[in-house]
Design a protein around this motif. Structure first.
Motif, PDB file in Angstrom:
ATOM      1  N   UNK A 145      41.776  31.846  46.465  1.00 15.71           N
ATOM      2  CA  UNK A 145      43.042  31.942  45.746  1.00 15.71           C
ATOM      3  C   UNK A 145      42.934  31.358  44.337  1.00 15.71           C
ATOM      4  N   UNK A 146      42.217  30.259  44.199  1.00 14.74           N
ATOM      5  CA  UNK A 146      42.062  29.681  42.865  1.00 14.74           C
ATOM      6  C   UNK A 146      41.238  30.595  41.959  1.00 14.74           C
ATOM      7  N   UNK A 147      40.239  31.251  42.523  1.00 13.37           N
ATOM      8  CA  UNK A 147      39.462  32.202  41.721  1.00 13.37           C
ATOM      9  C   UNK A 147      40.334  33.369  41.271  1.00 13.37           C
ATOM     10  N   UNK A 148      41.175  33.859  42.176  1.00  6.39           N
ATOM     11  CA  UNK A 148      42.094  34.941  41.804  1.00  6.39           C
ATOM     12  C   UNK A 148      43.050  34.461  40.714  1.00  6.39           C
ATOM     13  N   UNK A 149      43.545  33.241  40.867  1.00  8.78           N
ATOM     14  CA  UNK A 149      44.457  32.691  39.869  1.00  8.78           C
ATOM     15  C   UNK A 149      43.797  32.560  38.506  1.00  8.78           C
ATOM     16  N   UNK A 150      42.550  32.077  38.490  1.00  9.92           N
ATOM     17  CA  UNK A 150      41.831  31.948  37.214  1.00  9.92           C
ATOM     18  C   UNK A 150      41.641  33.315  36.564  1.00  9.92           C
ATOM     19  N   UNK A 151      41.319  34.340  37.381  1.00 15.08           N
ATOM     20  CA  UNK A 151      41.148  35.703  36.847  1.00 15.08           C
ATOM     21  C   UNK A 151      42.463  36.215  36.251  1.00 15.08           C
TER      22      UNK A 151
END
Length: 420
Positions: A145-151
């Motif tokens: 989820x954090x990777x998606x948020x950063x993207x």
């Protein structure tokens, strides 16, 4: 904002100053509206929700309050007001909208993080949580989820579609694997530990390589925490439990019996054949009376059947004090109330050593608690140390100062040696 500027110009204010005053007024109005909305959300909405949760019989509702999920989600309300208020600032509207969207993404990530923590908290209330912990999987979802948020944040800043960034992740896969190497290894190890039921929270494990000897208190994506018996905490990489060996004492705890495996060393010089007087004395021992009578009949029958001359005690069979002592210890353990009746109970003589003849006790206590186990073991050997001399046996120990003094046969009196 144009309306406010127009009214100020009609009042005689310079158009440039009127524009700044109108912008300040709109910003102040939006700020006051955000503060009012935030106060209303936290005081009224959260107050009502809290009262409803406290009356609810569902446990997960209380974890929602504990992790402040609704409180974190309420921060979106001021952001929505600012987003719609940005239409008043045409020149800066794209920048404001980007800032608000980034803020909303961050709030949603924090909220999702809290929701996942609630899911783990609720799961730990069930008994299966000790056998199948999910904290490692929760951490994996958080990373995703954090990777998606950063993207999403980066795509919003550069004004491009998130799919373009996702297409470039393939080229960065090697870098990502290097950065998240421990997490990937931990995830694989966690799956193996869980699927094979190798370790659970609450298990007593021993891993000398890492100085760990205690209870598992936490299993996460990257580490396993062990509280040693001296109350220190040892942290071990999760994948180390797969790559290295460790001892799990869960089987012992589940069986209800804890092994006693310790030897009493008999001085070989004190071993001898039993005389008739010794046998008569041993018959007065409650645990040995029947055993000695049976042995005497068996030995007498054996010697008579073979016509053995017993005028020399070397001929034929005869009882020895160490054999009688071994039989006594066996019966003593079988009658002991704290020795497990359904598990192996053996008293065996091992190969002679420089320090004597080892007489090993191999049995199991019926209490697996550490303190109780040590008490049972000490009680057994206290008795054996005290009773061994009754059989004419000497327990071996290295010579002490008193032993050497007795061998010399002298003591110092008034500064000179006197022959004893």
């Amino acid at each position: 904002m144009d309306f406010i500027k127009k009214e100020l110009v009609e009042l005689g204010v310079d158009s440039g100053v009127a524009a700044y005053l109108a912008a300040i007024a709109v910003i102040a109005a939006i700020g006051l509206l955000c503060v009012a909305a935030n106060w209303l959300t936290k005081r009224v909405v959260l107050g009502v929700v809290t009262s409803l949760v406290e009356k609810s019989r569902f446990q997960w509702n209380h974890y929602l309050l504990k992790r402040r999920v609704i409180h974190k989600l309420s921060h979106i309300v001021p952001a929505i007001i600012i987003y719609y208020g940005s239409f008043s600032f045409t020149d800066y509207q794209p920048i404001i909208e980007k800032g608000v969207m980034i803020y909303i993404v961050v709030v949603l990530l924090i909220t999702v993080d809290a929701v996942l923590d609630v899911l783990n908290d609720v799961y730990t209330t069930y008994d299966i949580a000790k056998m199948r912990p999910i904290r490692g999987y929760i951490q994996v979802f958080k990373i995703i989820f954090y990777m998606i948020g950063i993207i999403l944040v980066i795509s919003n800043l550069i004004g491009e579609s998130p799919l373009i960034l996702l297409s470039g992740i393939g080229a960065l896969s090697a870098v990502i694997m290097l950065i998240f190497k421990d997490s990937i290894l931990g995830l694989v190890a966690g799956v193996q530990l869980t699927s094979n039921d190798m370790v659970r929270v609450g298990d007593w494990i021993e891993m000398p390589k890492y100085g760990a000897n205690g209870d598992v208190i936490d299993i996460s994506l990257n580490t396993v925490k062990i509280q040693n018996f001296d109350k220190t905490i040892t942290t071990i990489p999760t994948y180390a439990l797969i790559s290295d060996s460790f001892v799990n004492w869960r089987g012992m705890q589940a069986s209800g019996g804890r092994r006693i495996k310790r030897s009493v060393y008999i001085d070989a010089g004190s071993i001898a054949f039993c005389t008739p007087e010794m046998l008569e004395r041993y018959k007065t021992i409650h645990l040995l009376e029947e055993h000695i009578l049976d042995k005497e009949r068996e030995i007498e029958h054996y010697n008579r059947e073979r016509g053995i001359d017993r005028s020399n005690r070397v001929n034929g069979r005869a009882l020895t004090n160490i054999g009688v002592f071994r039989a006594y210890v066996q019966r003593y353990l079988e009658e002991h109330p704290r020795v497990h009746r359904g598990m192996t109970c053996i008293v065996r003589q091992l190969q002679p050593e420089p320090c004597g003849i080892p007489l090993e006790i191999y049995a199991f206590s019926n209490d697996v608690g550490w303190a109780a186990y040590e008490g049972i073991q000490a009680d057994i050997f206290d008795h054996l140390f005290a009773v061994a001399p009754e059989f004419g046996l000497r327990l071996f120990q290295n010579p002490s100062g008193a032993d050497l003094k007795g061998m010399i046969g002298t003591e110092r009196v008034y500064g000179r040696a006197v022959d004893m």
